[in-house]
Structure formats: C-alpha cells, structure tokens
Design an enzyme around this catalytic site. Structure first.
Site, PDB file in Angstrom:
ATOM      1  N   GLU A 157       0.832  -1.206   0.000  1.00  0.00           N
ATOM      2  CA  GLU A 157       0.000   0.000   0.000  1.00  0.00           C
ATOM      3  C   GLU A 157       0.868   1.257   0.000  1.00  0.00           C
ATOM      4  O   GLU A 157       0.593   2.226   0.727  1.00  0.00           O
ATOM      5  CB  GLU A 157      -0.952  -0.010   1.202  1.00  0.00           C
ATOM      6  N   GLU A 233      -6.416  -7.612  -1.171  1.00  0.00           N
ATOM      7  CA  GLU A 233      -7.031  -7.626   0.153  1.00  0.00           C
ATOM      8  C   GLU A 233      -8.509  -7.298  -0.015  1.00  0.00           C
ATOM      9  O   GLU A 233      -8.884  -6.137  -0.147  1.00  0.00           O
ATOM     10  CB  GLU A 233      -6.383  -6.607   1.101  1.00  0.00           C
TER      11      GLU A 233
END
Length: 581
Positions: A157, A233
């Site tokens: 991320e 995710e």
C-alpha cells in the site's frame, strides 16, 4: 518444477489459473493449529493461501533472527504445499496489518533521524541485512524450484504513504537480486492517486478494497496493461480498537455479492480468512485525531473466528466459490475442544515496586530516555526519581512522552495521563515530605502502523519531565518488556491499589481452548505458562482473552496477571466461549 506467469491472465504451467486465496497470518496462530486452518481454507474452495512476513518478529534485535515455533515460515509454507495449496508471500519490510509499527522493528527508532520507507541509505541498509537472511529461507519454496510460492509482493500500500519511485525500484531490485524469480505484485488503494504512487515497472498492480468491485476494477484496469484484475485484500470485516463501543462486523449480503463479482471478473485474496490474535504486545494503533490502539483479538469478523470456528460467512463464501470451481472433500485432522475450567482464586500477589530490581537493572541518567534509546522495544518502562527540591507537586508535564503514564508520589497514585493529555500541563495539588519517591510508569500501547506518524513512535519519555515549570533531573530507568516474568518474586510485599502481579494456577487433565474473562480487572496483560497472551482493558469491547489449548499442559498451569491500575479481583474465570464485544 513449475512455472507461474502473468500476461493477459495468470498462467500456471501454461494454463489459465484463477487465484482464490485467503489470508492466514502464521504469526497470529499457534503452529499446532496451522494445519487445521489451512484444511478449512482448502475445504472452502480456496486454492491459495497468503501471508505477510513480520520483520519485527523475525529480527527483534539488530542481527538476531528467529524462525522457530510460531515464526517458522518454512514449516507454514510446507504445510500449505502438503495440502495442495499455492502460496502468496508478502515479505515487505512494512506490512501494516494492524500490527505493531506495521511490522517494522522498533530498534530502527533508536537511530536519530531515521526515515522509513524512502530512499534513506541507513533504512535501506537495514532492509538489505534482513533480506540477506529472510530471502534465503523463502526463495527455495518458489514454484520454479518445486515449491508452492507463485507470487511475492513488493512493499505494501505504498501509494497511501509516499511516492518515492527510486525507493520502490530499490525494493524490487533487492528482492530479485536476492533470488526472487516468481512474478511480483504491488497492492494499493483502488484510487488513481494511490496507484500512481504505488505501482512500478515489473510488478502487477493490484487493489485492496472491501466493496464496489466493478468500480474498483475499472480504475485498476488503467494500470494493469491488459493484465489480470486482482483484489489482494478483499476486506471482509474490520478491526477493533479499545473503547470503540463494540465489535466491528461487515455487511454479509453485500460482501457475498462483491465476492461473486470479483470471481466473475478476476482474482481474489480474502482478508482475513482467519484473523487470529495479537499475542504479546503486538497490536498496532492508528492515529488520526487521537490514538486508537487495537485490541488483542484480531477476529476481524473473518470467515473463521479468532479461535478457528467456521462461521456463516464461511458457508456463504463457499457457496459462491462453488460456482467457479469444484469444492474438494477435506477431512479435518486436528481435534480442537473448548472447555470452561471455571473460577480460579488468586494464589499469590506482589507489587511491581517490590520486584522492580528483580525484573530490570536500572539505567541512571540525568534526563529520561525513550525505550528505544535504552534498547527496549515493547511493554512498559518505569522512571524513578525523588522530589528533593520541590515543595509541592502543582504542575506536571511530560515532554515527548508516549503513550500512557501512571504517576505516583510516595508510591501512591496521583494521576494517569493518556495520549492527548500528555501534550499539555497537568495541574495537581500533591503534598509530600522532601525526598519522596516520584515514579512514572509508561506503557507502549502499540506503535502506529499507518501514515507519517510512524516516524514519531518512540515510547516512554523522550525529552524531559517538567515539574512546577522546571525540568526535573536524575532518574533511574527500569525497562520492563516483561519477557522475564519468571523472575517475579511473590514472597515480597504487596500493597493494594498499585500496579502488581497476580498468580493463579489451574490443574487440568485435558487441554482445550479456553477464554479468560477479566471482568472486574482494570488494565494490563496476561501470561499463560510464561507466554504473553496479550492485553486486557476494562473499557472493552473485548471482554475475554483467547488461550489456545497448545499453550496449556496436563497438570498444573500457571497464569500471571499484570495489572497497572490497582483495580483487581480475587479471581479470574476461564470460560468456553469468547466475548469480543
């Protein structure tokens, strides 16, 4: 030997392969239960398991590496392969994961000026030293060499954090030079600015999100150059923080629809298949307007509960997956029982002040120093001095202090300062005899795991203690990571209302999962046969701590509760059901 590649799709040995994966963090589950969790993953229809790798656990001190027990990543990967599962590894130095400091080792913060996750040579050197050890462990398990690992992730991320292209390229190169040959991915928020900052050449961009699958995939398409669409995710629930009012849950009906659409259009890794537990002091924290430390349970409203029980969400997801692949027959080979061992009376108790010198050798200094400067990562630290020049305690401020301070004068509680309260001067009215003991017990509540505050996560007191407007000097500093709980001497003095240790025993003839109910207790942590099962706090939402059966033994078991507020009972209760709020 096998081959896994990315072109317009994922291809396994030349044939299209749909990744249907679930996240299981081996470091949040006792290893005796890995087989059970992986069998349940396979039985739901998943063909792949994904896990982060936490740097802070594998290198708790610079140059000291651990890959045994709950940290045996090789055993976890081999267990998955024996069950016919493929593996996605995410060996980034930063993992987020609601984990302490996002998986970065706290000792990085001992270095003044440390910059994280950017092209800062000292940080990159530490990463390289770690990779020199870690990659040798995992590289042989790549599919090219007969292993189950089909993908690895570069960073994590990153587009949420920064946009240092040179850093991302360096991280990619370190992995490839270290022997990584399987395809690489990045994972970012599903928005253009995140993907602009987080993707890089030579790695497939993927997204992390929990809803609006079609919309998110449309954005992702702009970056994949015709490659496959994957949600790395798929957030199926959420995490809890202390004081949030109740256990967080997702919308099951919407979640099921999103999973169906995801499998229609692409590939998925379900986050989390099982959340597990933040054992020890490993919970992370977030910080927006205030500090919000995560609870010990990482249940996450996942498909399996924290203790591995199958949920309705599991059954509904299995029904969706059955539309896309055949569900295998799997026999669960691990017998897991639950038991209520009942009410346990306290056997012995002792005050923290009585055993300080048993637990820690004090470091004397004219000024207070942070945990990290004293070589400590987690737990508590006590600063001791005497009030030799002060007439009264009227004003108090702790500078560069984190996260929570219990203040004592003459070994009597004076006040507690937490988070934002540490940023301002506290007015008091405390009288004492000249030379009175002055003690400050600081707790690291879990380092922030997301955003720029990560570079400001030193714990304890980093600058000074200001009393009545002046700096107070001359301190004895007791580091209390509580990794030597066996040294607590219960024969020493106990005083009510002060931080203390409480010893219980339970004789059992059959080990089973159980749950420690801490009703009536204030705040602290619990050790079962020397193993730190995590924190408790009366503010909830979590009301019971999970004790997996493998932590117990036939015969006598010892439970030690450390409590900091002086709020206790004469008993604890072991029940056969969880209560996470």
């Amino acid at each position: 030997m096998g081959n896994f590649e990315i072109t317009d799709n994922f291809y396994l040995d030349g044939k299209p392969f749909q990744i249907i994966s679930g996240a299981i963090h081996y470091f949040r589950i006792v290893p005796e239960y890995w087989q059970d969790r992986l069998e349940k993953l396979k039985a739901m229809g998943c063909n792949t398991v994904e896990t982060y790798i936490p740097w802070n656990m594998h290198e708790p001190k610079k140059g000291e590496f651990h890959f045994e027990g709950m940290l045996d990543i090789e055993r976890f990967v081999k267990t998955a392969q024996e069950l016919g599962l493929y593996v996605i590894l995410r060996p980034s130095p930063y993992i987020c994961a609601e984990w302490e400091f996002g998986g970065l080792p706290a000792w990085l913060l001992a270095e003044d000026g440390m910059k994280l996750r950017v092209s800062y040579p000292p940080f990159l050197k530490h990463v390289q030293d770690y990779y020199d050890v870690l990659l040798k462990k995992i590289v042989p398990y790549q599919i090219n060499y007969g292993g189950p690992v089909i993908l690895m992730q570069v960073e994590n991320e990153y587009g949420y954090y920064a946009n240092d292209r040179e850093y991302l390229l360096a991280m990619r190169d370190k992995m490839q030079k270290g022997g990584v040959v399987v395809p690489l991915v990045t994972s970012d928020g599903p928005f253009e600015e995140n993907l602009n900052g987080g993707h890089l050449e030579g790695a497939l961009p993927t997204g992390n999100f929990g809803s609006k699958t079609e919309e998110r995939f449309e954005v992702l398409k702009k970056y994949t150059d015709g490659g496959p669409l994957m949600c790395t995710e798929f957030w199926v629930g959420w995490f809890d923080h202390w004081g949030n009012g109740g256990h967080m849950t997702g919308n099951l009906e919407e979640s099921v629809k999103d999973l169906d659409k995801m499998l229609e259009l692409g590939h998925v890794n379900i986050y989390m298949f099982e959340g597990g537990t933040n054992f020890g002091f490993m919970n992370g924290s977030n910080y927006y307007d205030e500090l919000t430390p995560d609870v010990t349970s990482y249940d996450y409203d996942a498909l399996l509960t924290e203790a591995g029980q199958i949920t309705e969400k599991y059954r509904r997801y299995r029904d969706v997956i059955a539309k896309y692949r055949e569900i295998p027959e799997v026999t669960f080979t691990t017998e897991i029982k639950r038991k209520a061992y009942g009410t346990l009376p306290v056997k012995e108790k002792v005050s923290l002040f009585s055993v300080l010198d048993d637990l820690s050798a004090p470091v004397e200094s004219s000024f207070p120093q942070s945990m990290e400067k004293l070589g400590q990562n987690y737990g508590y630290i006590l600063y001791h001095s005497t009030l030799d020049t002060e007439e009264k305690l009227e004003k108090l401020r702790l500078w560069e202090a984190n996260d929570r301070a219990n203040i004592f004068v003459d070994q009597k509680p004076v006040t507690t300062l937490y988070d934002l309260e540490l940023l301002k001067e506290k007015e008091l009215d405390v009288t004492f005899e000249r030379g009175a003991d002055f003690d400050i017990l600081m707790e690291n509540m879990g380092r922030v795991n997301f955003g720029p505050r990560m570079e400001h996560q030193r714990k304890g007191i980093g600058q000074c203690v200001q009393v009545n407007g002046h700096m107070h000097n001359h301190w004895k500093q007791y580091t209390l990571p509580l990794d030597n709980i066996e040294k607590v001497d219960f024969s020493k003095e106990y005083k009510e209302g002060l931080p203390g240790f409480y010893r219980f025993t339970v004789d059992i003839d059959e080990t089973a999962d159980t749950f420690l109910d801490f009703e009536g207790w204030g705040k602290g942590c619990v050790f079962v046969n020397g193993f730190n099962i995590g924190r408790f706090w009366e503010i909830g939402p979590q009301k019971r701590l999970y004790i997996p059966a493998p932590l117990l033994k036939k015969g006598e078991n010892e439970i030690i509760v450390f409590e900091t507020e002086g709020k206790t009972r004469d008993t604890i209760v072991l029940k056969d059901e969880p209560d996470i709020g």
